[in-house]
Design a protein around this motif. Sequence first.
Motif, PDB file in Angstrom:
ATOM      1  N   GLU A   2       0.234 -27.832   9.092  1.00  0.00           N
ATOM      2  CA  GLU A   2       0.126 -27.589  10.528  1.00  0.00           C
ATOM      3  C   GLU A   2      -1.334 -27.489  10.927  1.00  0.00           C
ATOM      4  N   PHE A   3      -1.614 -27.898  12.143  1.00  0.00           N
ATOM      5  CA  PHE A   3      -2.951 -27.774  12.695  1.00  0.00           C
ATOM      6  C   PHE A   3      -2.871 -26.919  13.947  1.00  0.00           C
ATOM      7  N   VAL A   4      -3.879 -26.100  14.154  1.00  0.00           N
ATOM      8  CA  VAL A   4      -3.898 -25.183  15.290  1.00  0.00           C
ATOM      9  C   VAL A   4      -5.257 -25.272  15.975  1.00  0.00           C
ATOM     10  N   ALA A  21     -14.183 -14.041  14.253  1.00  0.00           N
ATOM     11  CA  ALA A  21     -12.850 -14.635  14.391  1.00  0.00           C
ATOM     12  C   ALA A  21     -12.602 -15.678  13.302  1.00  0.00           C
ATOM     13  N   LEU A  22     -13.580 -16.543  13.067  1.00  0.00           N
ATOM     14  CA  LEU A  22     -13.406 -17.569  12.041  1.00  0.00           C
ATOM     15  C   LEU A  22     -13.285 -16.947  10.650  1.00  0.00           C
ATOM     16  N   THR A  23     -14.060 -15.911  10.383  1.00  0.00           N
ATOM     17  CA  THR A  23     -13.968 -15.215   9.099  1.00  0.00           C
ATOM     18  C   THR A  23     -12.569 -14.644   8.887  1.00  0.00           C
ATOM     19  N   LYS A  24     -11.976 -14.075   9.939  1.00  0.00           N
ATOM     20  CA  LYS A  24     -10.613 -13.525   9.825  1.00  0.00           C
ATOM     21  C   LYS A  24      -9.611 -14.611   9.439  1.00  0.00           C
ATOM     22  N   GLY A  29      -6.575 -17.042   4.398  1.00  0.00           N
ATOM     23  CA  GLY A  29      -6.207 -18.199   3.599  1.00  0.00           C
ATOM     24  C   GLY A  29      -6.080 -19.492   4.375  1.00  0.00           C
ATOM     25  N   LEU A  30      -6.451 -19.482   5.632  1.00  0.00           N
ATOM     26  CA  LEU A  30      -6.390 -20.707   6.428  1.00  0.00           C
ATOM     27  C   LEU A  30      -7.642 -21.536   6.169  1.00  0.00           C
ATOM     28  N   MET A  31      -7.503 -22.837   6.284  1.00  0.00           N
ATOM     29  CA  MET A  31      -8.636 -23.728   6.032  1.00  0.00           C
ATOM     30  C   MET A  31      -9.223 -24.201   7.354  1.00  0.00           C
ATOM     31  N   LEU A  32     -10.530 -24.166   7.433  1.00  0.00           N
ATOM     32  CA  LEU A  32     -11.236 -24.652   8.608  1.00  0.00           C
ATOM     33  C   LEU A  32     -11.638 -26.100   8.344  1.00  0.00           C
ATOM     34  N   PHE A  33     -11.107 -27.017   9.154  1.00  0.00           N
ATOM     35  CA  PHE A  33     -11.402 -28.431   8.972  1.00  0.00           C
ATOM     36  C   PHE A  33     -12.536 -28.905   9.862  1.00  0.00           C
ATOM     37  N   GLY A  34     -12.840 -28.161  10.892  1.00  0.00           N
ATOM     38  CA  GLY A  34     -13.918 -28.559  11.785  1.00  0.00           C
ATOM     39  C   GLY A  34     -14.122 -27.517  12.854  1.00  0.00           C
ATOM     40  N   ALA A  35     -15.273 -27.589  13.465  1.00  0.00           N
ATOM     41  CA  ALA A  35     -15.586 -26.692  14.565  1.00  0.00           C
ATOM     42  C   ALA A  35     -16.429 -27.471  15.557  1.00  0.00           C
TER      43      ALA A  35
END
Length: 71
Positions: A2-4, A21-24, A29-35
């Motif tokens: 899923e993408f959010v 927020a991103l650290t949380k 365990g969520l993966m950050l794919f881009g910002a």
Amino acid sequence: MEFVLVVIKPDGMQRNLAGFALTKFIDEGLMLFGAKLVGVTRDLAEAHYSQLKAQPFYPGLISFLLGERHG
């Protein structure tokens, strides 16, 4: 998978909460794919919240996102 979309609104940016927020999310365990840092235009705000256009709070929401009013 899923993408959010995560949106940190103007008050969160003013309070320097983006990193927190991103650290949380990462800590959970969520993966950050881009910002992407985006300056919100009226057109973008209205398109993103178009489903709320009939609501009485809609004009205030758009103004808030554009930084036109502070609470």
